[in-house]
Design an enzyme around this catalytic site. Sequence first.
Site, PDB file in Angstrom:
ATOM      1  N   CYS A 252      50.489  66.941  23.862  1.00 18.76           N
ATOM      2  CA  CYS A 252      50.092  65.733  23.141  1.00 18.76           C
ATOM      3  C   CYS A 252      49.716  66.037  21.697  1.00 18.76           C
ATOM      4  CB  CYS A 252      48.965  65.045  23.893  1.00 18.76           C
ATOM      5  SG  CYS A 252      49.559  64.511  25.488  1.00 18.76           S
TER       6      CYS A 252
ATOM      7  N   TYR B 157      56.156  87.949  20.570  1.00 23.30           N
ATOM      8  CA  TYR B 157      55.194  86.909  20.178  1.00 23.30           C
ATOM      9  C   TYR B 157      55.512  85.573  20.840  1.00 23.30           C
ATOM     10  CZ  TYR B 157      54.345  90.627  16.848  1.00 23.30           C
ATOM     11  OH  TYR B 157      54.091  91.856  16.297  1.00 23.30           O
TER      12      TYR B 157
HETATM   13  N1  LLP Z   1      51.019  97.215  13.424  1.00 23.13           N
HETATM   14  C1  LLP Z   1      50.020  96.379  13.132  1.00 23.13           C
HETATM   15  C2  LLP Z   1      48.745  96.916  12.677  1.00 23.13           C
HETATM   16  C3  LLP Z   1      50.220  94.987  13.266  1.00 23.13           C
HETATM   17  O1  LLP Z   1      49.222  94.161  12.952  1.00 23.13           O
HETATM   18  C4  LLP Z   1      51.454  94.492  13.714  1.00 23.13           C
HETATM   19  C5  LLP Z   1      51.683  93.064  13.870  1.00 23.13           C
HETATM   20  C6  LLP Z   1      52.470  95.415  14.016  1.00 23.13           C
HETATM   21  C7  LLP Z   1      52.214  96.768  13.849  1.00 23.13           C
HETATM   22  C8  LLP Z   1      53.822  95.000  14.527  1.00 23.13           C
HETATM   23  O2  LLP Z   1      54.503  94.215  13.598  1.00 23.13           O
HETATM   24  P1  LLP Z   1      56.033  93.762  13.873  1.00 23.13           P
HETATM   25  O3  LLP Z   1      56.878  95.007  13.858  1.00 23.13           O
HETATM   26  O4  LLP Z   1      56.063  93.094  15.180  1.00 23.13           O
HETATM   27  O5  LLP Z   1      56.347  92.844  12.742  1.00 23.13           O
HETATM   28  N2  LLP Z   1      52.702  86.374  15.724  1.00 23.13           N
HETATM   29  C9  LLP Z   1      53.486  86.622  14.528  1.00 23.13           C
HETATM   30  C10 LLP Z   1      53.537  88.080  14.153  1.00 23.13           C
HETATM   31  C11 LLP Z   1      52.174  88.692  13.990  1.00 23.13           C
HETATM   32  C12 LLP Z   1      52.205  90.172  13.684  1.00 23.13           C
HETATM   33  C13 LLP Z   1      50.856  90.767  13.849  1.00 23.13           C
HETATM   34  N3  LLP Z   1      50.794  92.159  13.620  1.00 23.13           N
HETATM   35  C14 LLP Z   1      54.880  86.043  14.725  1.00 23.13           C
HETATM   36  O6  LLP Z   1      55.171  85.515  15.793  1.00 23.13           O
HETATM   37  O7  LLP Z   1      55.681  86.069  13.815  1.00 23.13           O
END
Ligand code: LLP
Length: 391
Positions: free
Chosen positions: A343, A372
């Site tokens: 909603c 995610y």
């Molecule tokens: N290392 C640290 C300290 C992080 O904070 C993150 C992600 C990663 C590695 C991994 O990042 P990646 O390779 O997945 O980009 N919920 C959001 C993304 C948030 C990312 C948070 N930190 C989305 O759905 O786009």
Amino acid sequence: MEYINNELCLGPLKKRLLPLCANYMRPIYVYDLDFISQRFNAMAKALSGVRLFYAVKANPNQQVLQHLKKIGAGADVVSLGEIKRAMESGFSAHDIVYSGVGKTRHEITEALKLGILQINVESLPELERIGAIARSLGKKAAVALRLNPDIDIKTHPYIATGLKDNKFGMELSLIPDLVACLTKYSDSLELVGFSLHLGSMMMEFSGYEEALRKLKPVFVEMQKKFPTLKRFDFGGGLGIFYDRLDLELEESLLRDYAKITKDILSDLNCELQAEPGRWLLAHCGALITEVQYIKKTSAKDFVIVDAGMNHLIRPSLYEAQHLIMPLKKTTETMKVDVVGPICESSDFFAKDITLGQVQEGDFVAIMDSGAYGYSMASQYNMQELPLEICI
Ligand code: LLP
């Protein structure tokens, strides 16, 4: 993803999705473990010599974690919950790097008792807290300093972390205070690394390159004071395309990223580490949902499905555009918004898209939701969480 015999298939082995819906009860996240292997191996090859710590927050599904452990990943975690999940899935304390700005006393104590490989420290008070807790436990904490170089990687503001107005990491000007704290707790703190994470969905690397160039001389200087400094963790953040599946182009971006990293860091006298999440998992998962209604109004037509923003929040939160594909191939198309049952008007998966013609009872897959997706799901509106299936 492609259609074979008019059915949508996932991953390099082209696994059929429709059979998963035989006894459909509620939305299903499906993850293809062979696809995860393919992505992991591609990254391990491009970044040879770098130890990959998978960012558990992207997808903490236990079978996914067991699989990643089996094929050689370490784990990057941000809470005691993620430490426990990683260890239950077969990772040992020595496979785990622990990041995050808000580690509580309890979390730090448990991490130290378990002997976590490395704690990435995000503030001076946190370093002080770790030093004091480790001293009281008679332990030596292996810490890495997460530095914030104040650099823009041009991503959505909600997932940028390397700018000085972000809460993450520590400014370079803080180094003298960090050195003083490390010296004060020389019995209980051991500086083992530098860490960096500029944000997520990085698609071009000029900011990343600038950050590495900025930190490199700082690392060399610190190593003179602290010979135990032996690791450089350059974080995660490598992006993917959500608007198309172009694995070759993504692998070529990966090679550019690896080249920049190695060109700058390989002559440092240290081990290299990375923390990828999205790049490994996003394409390997899809959210399958059932069409409930086709609702036509004078303004537009809506396809109302049984998954909602509570199951996949990325479109609502970051304006992310996931491809949506009917599980059965269609020849006709329709121009619609795809929305859920929640909603709120922010409960949408796509607006004004051209979707293959579907009707009540058909299934669609919301693609590229292996990262995610479930990990950010909630039970808002008291909806059930989706099922998860590994294939
Ligand atoms: N290392 C640290 C300290 C992080 O904070 C993150 C992600 C990663 C590695 C991994 O990042 P990646 O390779 O997945 O980009 N919920 C959001 C993304 C948030 C990312 C948070 N930190 C989305 O759905 O786009």
